[in-house]
Design a protein around this motif. Sequence first.
Motif, PDB file in Angstrom:
ATOM      1  N   LEU A 170     -12.311 -11.082   4.113  1.00  0.00           N
ATOM      2  CA  LEU A 170     -10.888 -10.654   4.156  1.00  0.00           C
ATOM      3  C   LEU A 170     -10.014 -11.261   3.628  1.00  0.00           C
ATOM      4  CD1 LEU A 170      -8.860  -8.373   4.900  1.00  0.00           C
ATOM      5  CD2 LEU A 170      -8.411  -9.273   7.164  1.00  0.00           C
ATOM      6  N   GLU A 171      -9.729 -12.659   3.969  1.00  0.00           N
ATOM      7  CA  GLU A 171      -8.939 -13.571   3.263  1.00  0.00           C
ATOM      8  C   GLU A 171      -9.127 -13.863   1.756  1.00  0.00           C
ATOM      9  OE1 GLU A 171      -6.367 -14.963   4.840  1.00  0.00           O
ATOM     10  OE2 GLU A 171      -6.615 -13.832   6.483  1.00  0.00           O
ATOM     11  N   ARG A 172     -10.318 -13.790   1.330  1.00  0.00           N
ATOM     12  CA  ARG A 172     -10.728 -14.000   0.076  1.00  0.00           C
ATOM     13  C   ARG A 172      -9.955 -12.893  -0.700  1.00  0.00           C
ATOM     14  NH1 ARG A 172     -13.945 -12.207  -3.847  1.00  0.00           N
ATOM     15  NH2 ARG A 172     -14.876 -10.644  -2.238  1.00  0.00           N
ATOM     16  N   LYS A 173     -10.135 -11.643  -0.141  1.00  0.00           N
ATOM     17  CA  LYS A 173      -9.718 -10.436  -0.829  1.00  0.00           C
ATOM     18  C   LYS A 173      -8.462 -10.543  -0.904  1.00  0.00           C
ATOM     19  CE  LYS A 173     -13.563  -7.258   0.143  1.00  0.00           C
ATOM     20  NZ  LYS A 173     -13.767  -6.781  -1.362  1.00  0.00           N
ATOM     21  N   LYS A 174      -7.640 -10.937   0.063  1.00  0.00           N
ATOM     22  CA  LYS A 174      -6.060 -11.163   0.001  1.00  0.00           C
ATOM     23  C   LYS A 174      -5.706 -11.932  -1.269  1.00  0.00           C
ATOM     24  CE  LYS A 174      -5.233 -10.215   4.832  1.00  0.00           C
ATOM     25  NZ  LYS A 174      -4.607 -10.604   6.071  1.00  0.00           N
ATOM     26  N   LEU A 175      -6.533 -13.310  -1.274  1.00  0.00           N
ATOM     27  CA  LEU A 175      -6.006 -13.920  -2.421  1.00  0.00           C
ATOM     28  C   LEU A 175      -6.416 -13.365  -3.741  1.00  0.00           C
ATOM     29  CD1 LEU A 175      -7.430 -17.476  -1.197  1.00  0.00           C
ATOM     30  CD2 LEU A 175      -5.040 -16.752  -1.390  1.00  0.00           C
ATOM     31  N   ASP A 220      -2.450   0.040  -5.699  1.00  0.00           N
ATOM     32  CA  ASP A 220      -2.868   0.960  -4.847  1.00  0.00           C
ATOM     33  C   ASP A 220      -4.371   0.764  -4.654  1.00  0.00           C
ATOM     34  OD1 ASP A 220      -0.498   2.252  -4.587  1.00  0.00           O
ATOM     35  OD2 ASP A 220      -0.995   4.043  -5.840  1.00  0.00           O
ATOM     36  N   THR A 221      -5.211   0.365  -5.463  1.00  0.00           N
ATOM     37  CA  THR A 221      -6.646  -0.030  -5.299  1.00  0.00           C
ATOM     38  C   THR A 221      -6.726  -1.101  -4.554  1.00  0.00           C
ATOM     39  OG1 THR A 221      -6.914   1.150  -7.540  1.00  0.00           O
ATOM     40  CG2 THR A 221      -8.821  -0.562  -6.672  1.00  0.00           C
ATOM     41  N   LEU A 222      -5.886  -2.167  -4.761  1.00  0.00           N
ATOM     42  CA  LEU A 222      -6.035  -3.579  -4.053  1.00  0.00           C
ATOM     43  C   LEU A 222      -5.612  -3.265  -2.653  1.00  0.00           C
ATOM     44  CD1 LEU A 222      -4.316  -5.765  -6.609  1.00  0.00           C
ATOM     45  CD2 LEU A 222      -6.709  -5.785  -6.161  1.00  0.00           C
ATOM     46  N   ALA A 223      -4.531  -2.339  -2.409  1.00  0.00           N
ATOM     47  CA  ALA A 223      -4.419  -2.172  -1.023  1.00  0.00           C
ATOM     48  C   ALA A 223      -5.454  -1.467  -0.220  1.00  0.00           C
ATOM     49  CB  ALA A 223      -2.927  -1.099  -0.828  1.00  0.00           C
ATOM     50  N   PHE A 224      -5.982  -0.497  -1.108  1.00  0.00           N
ATOM     51  CA  PHE A 224      -7.364   0.169  -0.497  1.00  0.00           C
ATOM     52  C   PHE A 224      -8.317  -0.677  -0.132  1.00  0.00           C
ATOM     53  CE2 PHE A 224     -11.205   2.176  -0.999  1.00  0.00           C
ATOM     54  CZ  PHE A 224     -11.185   3.413  -0.018  1.00  0.00           C
ATOM     55  N   GLU A 225      -8.669  -1.543  -0.843  1.00  0.00           N
ATOM     56  CA  GLU A 225      -9.724  -2.508  -0.821  1.00  0.00           C
ATOM     57  C   GLU A 225      -9.237  -3.624   0.333  1.00  0.00           C
ATOM     58  OE1 GLU A 225     -10.367  -4.654  -4.245  1.00  0.00           O
ATOM     59  OE2 GLU A 225     -11.455  -2.781  -5.442  1.00  0.00           O
ATOM     60  N   LEU A 226      -8.038  -4.083   0.444  1.00  0.00           N
ATOM     61  CA  LEU A 226      -7.700  -4.875   1.493  1.00  0.00           C
ATOM     62  C   LEU A 226      -7.848  -3.919   3.055  1.00  0.00           C
ATOM     63  CD1 LEU A 226      -4.791  -6.624   0.136  1.00  0.00           C
ATOM     64  CD2 LEU A 226      -6.749  -7.487   0.688  1.00  0.00           C
ATOM     65  N   LYS A 227      -7.352  -2.720   3.009  1.00  0.00           N
ATOM     66  CA  LYS A 227      -7.448  -1.891   4.026  1.00  0.00           C
ATOM     67  C   LYS A 227      -9.024  -1.943   4.528  1.00  0.00           C
ATOM     68  CE  LYS A 227      -5.729   2.533   6.099  1.00  0.00           C
ATOM     69  NZ  LYS A 227      -5.209   3.665   5.901  1.00  0.00           N
ATOM     70  N   SER A 228      -9.670  -1.577   3.745  1.00  0.00           N
ATOM     71  CA  SER A 228     -11.312  -1.177   4.069  1.00  0.00           C
ATOM     72  C   SER A 228     -11.901  -2.601   4.644  1.00  0.00           C
ATOM     73  CB  SER A 228     -11.968  -0.941   2.804  1.00  0.00           C
ATOM     74  OG  SER A 228     -13.477  -0.765   2.925  1.00  0.00           O
ATOM     75  N   ALA A 229     -11.446  -3.772   4.057  1.00  0.00           N
ATOM     76  CA  ALA A 229     -11.956  -4.985   4.500  1.00  0.00           C
ATOM     77  C   ALA A 229     -11.383  -5.387   5.953  1.00  0.00           C
ATOM     78  CB  ALA A 229     -11.424  -6.204   3.662  1.00  0.00           C
ATOM     79  N   GLN A 230     -10.103  -4.812   6.103  1.00  0.00           N
ATOM     80  CA  GLN A 230      -9.558  -4.919   7.609  1.00  0.00           C
ATOM     81  C   GLN A 230     -10.289  -4.020   8.521  1.00  0.00           C
ATOM     82  OE1 GLN A 230      -6.936  -7.251   8.316  1.00  0.00           O
ATOM     83  NE2 GLN A 230      -7.465  -6.702  10.538  1.00  0.00           N
ATOM     84  N   SER A 231     -10.726  -2.873   8.023  1.00  0.00           N
ATOM     85  CA  SER A 231     -11.369  -1.945   9.060  1.00  0.00           C
ATOM     86  C   SER A 231     -12.675  -2.449   9.397  1.00  0.00           C
ATOM     87  CB  SER A 231     -11.281  -0.725   8.306  1.00  0.00           C
ATOM     88  OG  SER A 231     -10.200  -0.076   8.256  1.00  0.00           O
TER      89      SER A 231
END
Length: 418
Positions: free
Chosen positions: A132-137, A207-218
Amino acid sequence: MIKDTSGQDQLVVKSKRFGKPIWAAITIAVTVAASAALMSGYSNAEFSVQQDELKIAKVERGDFVRDIATTGRIVAANAPRIYATEQGVVTLLVKAGDKVTKGQPVATVDSPELQNALQQQNSELQRLHGELERKKLEARRQTLSLNKTLDLAQVELNAALRENRRAQLSIEKRLISQIDLEKAVDDLARAKLNFKHAQKEVALAKDTLAFELKSAQSTVSRQQLVVDELQRKVSNLDIEASVSGIVGNMLVEPQALVTKNQAVMTLVDLSAFEAELQVSESYANELGLGMQVLLKIGSHEVMGELSAISPEVNEREVTTRVRFSQQGLSGIRQNQRISARILLENKSDVLMVKRGAFMQEGGSVAYLISDGQAQRIDIATGAVSISEVEVLGGLKENDQIVISSYTPFKRAERVMLR
């Protein structure tokens, strides 16, 4: 010479007396009359019985309470069982009879499989946190690149606008040709189109980045739930007392292998007791929740109420539970024997008589006491309690009847009492 004593004899003449024969006749007449009267009384009675051998009761009017006498024992109102939450080897921390408090550890289960599963899932959770942290970076890097593209498109649009304004002024002064003007107009249109598409692409990418981050957070949250559940199971390996009281029966041996949800021991809550009564099945249909019950516990009498009635009959008896207040009571013990009266019905202003063996006749006949005799009469009876019988007809208040067994009367209509 004296021949005999005839010369000395004197003739006595007896006088007639009439008094004694008259009195004798009167006495005989009275005796005959009395005997006749006595024989007349006996003639109406078939035979006689000794009154001292009978029980006689008076018909009275008052409050009639119909009840049931029964026995039972004191039981704990709350006696929960303690269960093993997982499969493993159990270690008992208490013994039968020990006092425990709520929340005190009483046993522990050793489950290596559960401990290992918790460690594995914890490791997976840490990996997902890192992902998740990698995806945020990566999202920050891509956002920066998108913002750069949008800014460059903005710069090109501003430059095209300036060139278009310059071309418009130059064509008015005939400094440039018509072709140069048209080229400036085309460049402006191209710049506007590029800027418009750059804006949409940047919004879609964000929007795509936000979705990916939300999926990783879930994914991380779901894994956290798995870890929390395993942690709960591991914590439950330490079995705690659910109530304060004493340890009852131990249901497993020390260091025994137990399965999930297997009973380990029972606890007895000494702060709340109930009475468990056995009632004959003949009264089962008359019982109801909330009925008043008089309990005799040692030297104390307390009132309680029916709180539970078993739906089944066991050995021709129905098991009931009675809830009562323990305020002011002391020395109550588990399985203490008690006696009780269940109050089924309460009537006021009722004719009643004491209960006796005369009810063996079905409560339809009675022997009424009058003038030293017992006369058989028809009566009607109603409800029957432990000590009284309701009288519905055939008798009135203050009548006296025989309440003992009618066997000596041999169904005679009239019996003389002596």
